[in-house]
Scaffold this motif. Structure first.
Motif, PDB file in Angstrom:
ATOM      1  N   PRO A  94       0.771  -1.245   0.000  1.00 17.09           N
ATOM      2  CA  PRO A  94       0.000   0.000   0.000  1.00 17.09           C
ATOM      3  C   PRO A  94       0.802   1.296   0.000  1.00 17.09           C
ATOM      4  O   PRO A  94       0.233   2.370  -0.210  1.00 17.09           O
ATOM      5  CB  PRO A  94      -0.830  -0.107   1.285  1.00 17.09           C
ATOM      6  N   SER A  95       2.112   1.227   0.273  1.00 19.98           N
ATOM      7  CA  SER A  95       2.893   2.466   0.351  1.00 19.98           C
ATOM      8  C   SER A  95       4.350   2.176   0.024  1.00 19.98           C
ATOM      9  O   SER A  95       4.807   1.030   0.108  1.00 19.98           O
ATOM     10  CB  SER A  95       2.807   3.061   1.765  1.00 19.98           C
ATOM     11  N   PHE A  96       5.082   3.232  -0.318  1.00 18.30           N
ATOM     12  CA  PHE A  96       6.526   3.090  -0.530  1.00 18.30           C
ATOM     13  C   PHE A  96       7.210   2.644   0.760  1.00 18.30           C
ATOM     14  O   PHE A  96       8.178   1.885   0.739  1.00 18.30           O
ATOM     15  CB  PHE A  96       7.131   4.405  -1.011  1.00 18.30           C
ATOM     16  N   GLU A  97       6.709   3.124   1.890  1.00 22.92           N
ATOM     17  CA  GLU A  97       7.301   2.736   3.173  1.00 22.92           C
ATOM     18  C   GLU A  97       7.186   1.228   3.385  1.00 22.92           C
ATOM     19  O   GLU A  97       8.156   0.577   3.815  1.00 22.92           O
ATOM     20  CB  GLU A  97       6.624   3.493   4.319  1.00 22.92           C
ATOM     21  N   ALA A  98       6.021   0.663   3.069  1.00 25.95           N
ATOM     22  CA  ALA A  98       5.832  -0.786   3.217  1.00 25.95           C
ATOM     23  C   ALA A  98       6.728  -1.555   2.248  1.00 25.95           C
ATOM     24  O   ALA A  98       7.317  -2.584   2.611  1.00 25.95           O
ATOM     25  CB  ALA A  98       4.360  -1.146   2.979  1.00 25.95           C
ATOM     26  N   MET A  99       6.847  -1.061   1.018  1.00 24.93           N
ATOM     27  CA  MET A  99       7.692  -1.730   0.030  1.00 24.93           C
ATOM     28  C   MET A  99       9.150  -1.740   0.474  1.00 24.93           C
ATOM     29  O   MET A  99       9.830  -2.776   0.409  1.00 24.93           O
ATOM     30  CB  MET A  99       7.579  -1.024  -1.331  1.00 24.93           C
ATOM     31  N   VAL A 100       9.647  -0.589   0.910  1.00 24.45           N
ATOM     32  CA  VAL A 100      11.048  -0.493   1.330  1.00 24.45           C
ATOM     33  C   VAL A 100      11.288  -1.365   2.562  1.00 24.45           C
ATOM     34  O   VAL A 100      12.305  -2.075   2.637  1.00 24.45           O
ATOM     35  CB  VAL A 100      11.457   0.971   1.589  1.00 24.45           C
ATOM     36  N   SER A 101      10.378  -1.358   3.509  1.00 22.84           N
ATOM     37  CA  SER A 101      10.528  -2.196   4.703  1.00 22.84           C
ATOM     38  C   SER A 101      10.636  -3.669   4.321  1.00 22.84           C
ATOM     39  O   SER A 101      11.482  -4.406   4.853  1.00 22.84           O
ATOM     40  CB  SER A 101       9.341  -2.006   5.652  1.00 22.84           C
ATOM     41  N   TYR A 102       9.783  -4.093   3.426  1.00 22.97           N
ATOM     42  CA  TYR A 102       9.803  -5.497   2.994  1.00 22.97           C
ATOM     43  C   TYR A 102      11.114  -5.840   2.292  1.00 22.97           C
ATOM     44  O   TYR A 102      11.712  -6.902   2.537  1.00 22.97           O
ATOM     45  CB  TYR A 102       8.603  -5.762   2.082  1.00 22.97           C
ATOM     46  N   ILE A 103      11.586  -4.959   1.432  1.00 22.79           N
ATOM     47  CA  ILE A 103      12.868  -5.178   0.748  1.00 22.79           C
ATOM     48  C   ILE A 103      14.006  -5.271   1.775  1.00 22.79           C
ATOM     49  O   ILE A 103      14.866  -6.158   1.680  1.00 22.79           O
ATOM     50  CB  ILE A 103      13.133  -4.050  -0.272  1.00 22.79           C
ATOM     51  N   LEU A 104      14.001  -4.384   2.757  1.00 22.99           N
ATOM     52  CA  LEU A 104      15.042  -4.416   3.780  1.00 22.99           C
ATOM     53  C   LEU A 104      14.989  -5.729   4.559  1.00 22.99           C
ATOM     54  O   LEU A 104      16.040  -6.316   4.869  1.00 22.99           O
ATOM     55  CB  LEU A 104      14.897  -3.221   4.720  1.00 22.99           C
ATOM     56  N   GLU A 105      13.799  -6.210   4.869  1.00 24.92           N
ATOM     57  CA  GLU A 105      13.678  -7.482   5.583  1.00 24.92           C
ATOM     58  C   GLU A 105      14.232  -8.638   4.750  1.00 24.92           C
ATOM     59  O   GLU A 105      14.906  -9.532   5.274  1.00 24.92           O
ATOM     60  CB  GLU A 105      12.225  -7.716   5.983  1.00 24.92           C
ATOM     61  N   MET A 106      13.968  -8.615   3.440  1.00 21.86           N
ATOM     62  CA  MET A 106      14.531  -9.659   2.570  1.00 21.86           C
ATOM     63  C   MET A 106      16.054  -9.556   2.531  1.00 21.86           C
ATOM     64  O   MET A 106      16.752 -10.580   2.538  1.00 21.86           O
ATOM     65  CB  MET A 106      13.945  -9.551   1.155  1.00 21.86           C
ATOM     66  N   GLN A 107      16.572  -8.331   2.506  1.00 25.88           N
ATOM     67  CA  GLN A 107      18.024  -8.156   2.491  1.00 25.88           C
ATOM     68  C   GLN A 107      18.648  -8.633   3.797  1.00 25.88           C
ATOM     69  O   GLN A 107      19.712  -9.272   3.781  1.00 25.88           O
ATOM     70  CB  GLN A 107      18.379  -6.690   2.237  1.00 25.88           C
TER      71      GLN A 107
END
Length: 196
Positions: A153-166
């Motif tokens: 739903p947001s850029f913040e959610a997308m970035v958080s998810y990417i960081l968790e995968m990293q």
């Protein structure tokens, strides 16, 4: 300062200075950034310009990168000096106005932080960061994960998810994340938002 270079001219310039595979990636980042920004009602052309340009200095050698940073007193974080391939981001941001034209500060921040991320990268920076990780040419993601990222739903959610995968990836490789990246993750988890 000159006006911002036309996208087609910039794409041509970038294409002359990159390996074909990196150029294809840059086109993917440009198109994906534009798509993400359009979805949230922001200027897609900003995403195209930053996306096509973001890796312009990707092939600068380690010694030349360190020399460039020292010569121009370009601000860096310690992890970039420890892994000089990361220096292409601050160097590209430093030279962007000379190459691309009189871009706003938001463009400089987007290019500066496309590798490590930062709470200060703004919405444009977040779009480029997400696109750099998840554009369709990236082979480390399958389409299901890519669709999951883009449907958040947001850029913040997308970035958080990417960081968790990293972070999960780093656990398997023994690598550590940069302090500025950890700061970004904490900021987002505490409800921080990217500025427009």
């Amino acid at each position: 300062m000159q006006r911002i270079m036309d996208y087609t001219k910039l794409e041509h310039l970038v294409g002359k200075n990159m390996k074909p595979s990196r150029f294809e990636h840059s086109i993917g980042v440009a198109e994906t950034s534009a798509m993400l920004l359009e979805k949230v009602g922001l200027d897609p052309e900003a995403g195209r310009i930053c996306g096509i340009y973001h890796d312009y200095f990707r092939y600068i050698g380690a010694d030349d990168a360190i020399s460039e940073v020292r010569k121009h007193l370009i601000p860096t974080v310690s992890e970039e000096l420890e892994s000089p391939v990361l220096l292409h981001a601050p160097i590209a941001a430093f030279h962007m106005r000379d190459i691309v034209g009189s871009v706003p500060d938001s463009y400089l921040k987007a290019v500066r932080w496309h590798t490590l991320g930062s709470r200060d990268m703004g919405m444009l920076g977040a779009a480029v960061y997400i696109a750099d990780y998840a554009e369709p040419g990236r082979k480390h993601l399958d389409d299901e994960v890519r669709c999951k990222i883009f449907s958040m739903p947001s850029f913040e959610a997308m970035v958080s998810y990417i960081l968790e995968m990293q972070y999960e990836y780093f656990k398997t490789t023994g690598k550590t994340s940069a302090g500025v990246t950890d700061d970004l993750y904490t900021y987002l988890k505490e409800g921080g938002r990217f500025e427009n």
